[in-house]
Enzyme design. Structure first.
Site, PDB file in Angstrom:
ATOM      1  N   HIS A  51     106.997 132.839 -60.584  1.00 34.47           N
ATOM      2  CA  HIS A  51     106.950 131.374 -60.784  1.00 34.47           C
ATOM      3  C   HIS A  51     107.979 130.924 -61.774  1.00 34.47           C
ATOM      4  O   HIS A  51     108.497 131.884 -62.504  1.00 34.47           O
ATOM      5  CB  HIS A  51     105.639 131.176 -61.747  1.00 34.47           C
ATOM      6  CG  HIS A  51     104.316 131.635 -60.675  1.00 34.47           C
ATOM      7  ND1 HIS A  51     103.508 132.757 -61.070  1.00 34.47           N
ATOM      8  CD2 HIS A  51     103.682 131.113 -59.844  1.00 34.47           C
ATOM      9  CE1 HIS A  51     102.444 132.593 -60.369  1.00 34.47           C
ATOM     10  NE2 HIS A  51     102.594 131.856 -59.294  1.00 34.47           N
ATOM     11  N   ASP A  54     107.383 132.317 -65.206  1.00 31.16           N
ATOM     12  CA  ASP A  54     107.543 133.831 -65.477  1.00 31.16           C
ATOM     13  C   ASP A  54     109.001 133.984 -65.852  1.00 31.16           C
ATOM     14  O   ASP A  54     109.318 134.960 -66.256  1.00 31.16           O
ATOM     15  CB  ASP A  54     107.317 134.540 -64.040  1.00 31.16           C
ATOM     16  CG  ASP A  54     105.801 134.252 -63.535  1.00 31.16           C
ATOM     17  OD1 ASP A  54     104.886 134.256 -64.516  1.00 31.16           O
ATOM     18  OD2 ASP A  54     105.468 134.173 -62.411  1.00 31.16           O
ATOM     19  N   GLU A 176     102.792 127.549 -48.980  1.00 30.12           N
ATOM     20  CA  GLU A 176     101.731 128.618 -48.846  1.00 30.12           C
ATOM     21  C   GLU A 176     100.247 127.924 -48.815  1.00 30.12           C
ATOM     22  O   GLU A 176      99.762 127.514 -49.905  1.00 30.12           O
ATOM     23  CB  GLU A 176     101.690 129.619 -50.184  1.00 30.12           C
ATOM     24  CG  GLU A 176     100.692 130.453 -50.237  1.00 30.12           C
ATOM     25  CD  GLU A 176     100.777 131.456 -51.589  1.00 30.12           C
ATOM     26  OE1 GLU A 176     101.790 131.110 -52.245  1.00 30.12           O
ATOM     27  OE2 GLU A 176      99.941 132.164 -51.668  1.00 30.12           O
ATOM     28  N   HIS A 215      94.039 133.700 -47.832  1.00 29.77           N
ATOM     29  CA  HIS A 215      94.158 132.405 -47.623  1.00 29.77           C
ATOM     30  C   HIS A 215      93.500 131.879 -46.168  1.00 29.77           C
ATOM     31  O   HIS A 215      92.776 130.942 -45.678  1.00 29.77           O
ATOM     32  CB  HIS A 215      95.129 131.497 -47.835  1.00 29.77           C
ATOM     33  CG  HIS A 215      95.593 131.592 -49.519  1.00 29.77           C
ATOM     34  ND1 HIS A 215      96.621 131.184 -49.951  1.00 29.77           N
ATOM     35  CD2 HIS A 215      95.134 132.324 -50.291  1.00 29.77           C
ATOM     36  CE1 HIS A 215      96.774 131.522 -51.300  1.00 29.77           C
ATOM     37  NE2 HIS A 215      95.846 132.273 -51.392  1.00 29.77           N
ATOM     38  N   ASP A 250      88.747 133.686 -53.888  1.00 32.01           N
ATOM     39  CA  ASP A 250      89.946 134.529 -53.391  1.00 32.01           C
ATOM     40  C   ASP A 250      90.146 135.803 -54.013  1.00 32.01           C
ATOM     41  O   ASP A 250      90.352 135.885 -55.517  1.00 32.01           O
ATOM     42  CB  ASP A 250      91.223 133.584 -53.965  1.00 32.01           C
ATOM     43  CG  ASP A 250      92.422 133.918 -53.364  1.00 32.01           C
ATOM     44  OD1 ASP A 250      92.354 134.887 -52.692  1.00 32.01           O
ATOM     45  OD2 ASP A 250      93.445 133.277 -53.956  1.00 32.01           O
ATOM     46  N   ASP A 252      91.801 138.566 -53.357  1.00 30.71           N
ATOM     47  CA  ASP A 252      93.177 139.186 -53.125  1.00 30.71           C
ATOM     48  C   ASP A 252      93.098 140.915 -53.425  1.00 30.71           C
ATOM     49  O   ASP A 252      93.567 141.462 -54.320  1.00 30.71           O
ATOM     50  CB  ASP A 252      93.754 138.773 -54.881  1.00 30.71           C
ATOM     51  CG  ASP A 252      94.457 137.337 -54.643  1.00 30.71           C
ATOM     52  OD1 ASP A 252      94.696 137.025 -53.652  1.00 30.71           O
ATOM     53  OD2 ASP A 252      94.763 136.819 -55.749  1.00 30.71           O
ATOM     54  N   ASP A 285     100.375 140.064 -52.685  1.00 31.31           N
ATOM     55  CA  ASP A 285      99.768 139.219 -53.498  1.00 31.31           C
ATOM     56  C   ASP A 285      98.239 139.824 -53.901  1.00 31.31           C
ATOM     57  O   ASP A 285      97.090 139.227 -53.402  1.00 31.31           O
ATOM     58  CB  ASP A 285      99.628 137.606 -53.080  1.00 31.31           C
ATOM     59  CG  ASP A 285      99.579 136.784 -54.390  1.00 31.31           C
ATOM     60  OD1 ASP A 285      99.419 137.297 -55.422  1.00 31.31           O
ATOM     61  OD2 ASP A 285      99.584 135.645 -54.141  1.00 31.31           O
TER      62      ASP A 285
HETATM   63  C1  GLO Z   1      96.582 131.910 -55.324  1.00 32.74           C
HETATM   64  C2  GLO Z   1      98.096 132.024 -54.788  1.00 32.74           C
HETATM   65  C3  GLO Z   1      99.098 132.547 -55.873  1.00 32.74           C
HETATM   66  C4  GLO Z   1     100.525 132.138 -55.101  1.00 32.74           C
HETATM   67  C5  GLO Z   1     101.525 132.238 -56.391  1.00 32.74           C
HETATM   68  C6  GLO Z   1     102.932 131.873 -55.800  1.00 32.74           C
HETATM   69  O1  GLO Z   1      95.507 131.741 -54.657  1.00 32.74           O
HETATM   70  O2  GLO Z   1      97.947 133.189 -53.828  1.00 32.74           O
HETATM   71  O3  GLO Z   1      98.851 133.807 -56.192  1.00 32.74           O
HETATM   72  O4  GLO Z   1     100.833 133.099 -54.328  1.00 32.74           O
HETATM   73  O5  GLO Z   1     101.026 131.233 -57.477  1.00 32.74           O
HETATM   74  O6  GLO Z   1     102.932 130.444 -55.800  1.00 32.74           O
HETATM   75 MG    MG Z   2      99.606 134.127 -52.838  1.00 31.01          MG
END
Ligand code: GLO
Ligand code: MG
Length: 346
Positions: A51, A54, A176, A215, A250, A252, A285
């Protein structure tokens, strides 16, 4: 179909997370960025995702000059470690000015902030020698339909994308999509929406997408089909592999953790489209389970890569000609079982 190619891997600093959730505090102490970078290198990953903040913490409080200087310092650190920056993404969901959306906020001052922040994100990316900006459009959507004008919000999104494309002639944008969370419903929920939006941009060739497995699953779609769809347009420029157990928050999860067959089909789609042959990276991710102890902190990343590579082998050893015969005979029961037997191994 399968060419013997090597994949390149990455993750972001947020993927070594501390375990906080909406119901409880962190379960592991925070680690520094340098520790995470050293870990990434030790584990043999090739790149890091960022980010904007970051890369340059507390970005909004710093001058343009200071932002560039700090980004250059980071670039040196990455170079010393032989690591590249895969993407930089503007974090447009933390600041009070993004409470009601960033590019699609109803408040013009907030929309202006979001665009300015995105342009600074591009400056950070340039300093890191990275030409790919990821837009996870976290708060571009609504909690209730009547709160925003969805027609107008499309114009706002295009306006923001065009401002970014004009700011630097070299950068590319990968959208994304995610259908929900934090919003009730997002304006760009699927790859189809992302690619449709790209056609409205001033330079559509520079707007593509990033698929995240979870997603797609949250949108009720199959991530493998999403991969094939995006690749048909030559627009899959980055990838967030992970897993998701149905329609929940979500999650992950590690790649393949919830559904190995869905993971296998994503890898097959990547192989079929030669993903990575134009320099694209495979990112995970993924997050550690909240229960994870400090000594096992990076296992979800190592495991995701291991599962991915084992599935590459599975894709490359899948008996394609036997499968084609079964398809020709419309014997999907046998094909189905053949896939299961292949995945289960001896
Ligand atoms: C959240 C997203 C997040 C993005 C990251 C990069 O659901 O997956 O992790 O991938 O902020 O923009
Ligand atoms: Mg992501």
């Amino acid at each position: 179909m399968a060419t013997k190619r090597a994949y390149k891997f990455c993750f972001g600093p947020w993927n070594i997370s501390e375990g906080a959730d909406p119901y409880g505090p962190p379960t592991r102490p925070a680690q520094t960025f340098d520790w995470k970078l050293a870990k990434l290198k030790d584990l043999g990953f090739d790149a890091m995702m960022f980010h904007d903040d970051d890369a340059v913490p507390d970005l909004d409080a710093k001058s343009d000059q200071q932002v560039r200087r700090e980004a250059k310092e980071l670039k040196k650190k990455l170079d010393d470690g032989g690591i590249v920056a895969e993407i930089v993404a503007p974090r447009l969901w933390f600041d009070p000015r993004t409470i009601d959306g960033a590019y699609t906020s109803n408040d013009p001052k907030c929309r202006k902030y979001a665009i300015e922040r995105s342009l600074r994100c591009i400056d950070v990316a340039k300093a890191l020698d990275c030409d790919l900006i990821v837009l996870w459009l976290a708060r571009e959507g609504s909690y209730i339909r009547e709160s925003k004008n969805a027609r107008q919000c499309v114009d706002y999104l295009v306006e923001a994308i065009d401002a970014m494309l004009a700011h630097d002639r070299k950068i590319r944008i990968a959208i994304e999509p995610k259908p929900n969370e934090p919003m009730d419903v997002a304006y760009v929920p699927t790859i189809g929406h992302a690619l449709a939006l790209s056609t409205l941009a001033a330079d559509p060739k520079r707007v593509g997408c990033l698929i995240e497995s979870a997603h797609a699953i949250l949108a009720g779609l199959d991530p493998a089909d999403e991969i094939d769809f995006a690749c048909s347009f030559g627009k899959l420029w980055s990838l967030h592999l992970n897993d998701q157990n149905g329609l929940k928050f979500d999650q992950d999860k590690p790649f393949g953790s919830a559904n190995l067959r869905v993971a296998f089909n994503q890898v097959r789609a990547l192989e079929r489209n030669q993903y990575g042959s134009r320099g694209e990276f495979v990112a995970f991710d993924v997050h550690p389970f909240r229960t994870t102890k400090v000594e096992h902190w990076a296992d979800h990343l190592v495991n995701s890569r291991r599962t991915f590579l084992r599935l590459v082998e599975k894709a490359r050893t899948f008996n394609e000609s036997a499968a084609r015969k079964l398809v020709a005979d419309r014997n999907y029961a046998a094909l189905d079982q053949m896939v299961l037997e292949h995945l289960m191994g001896k």
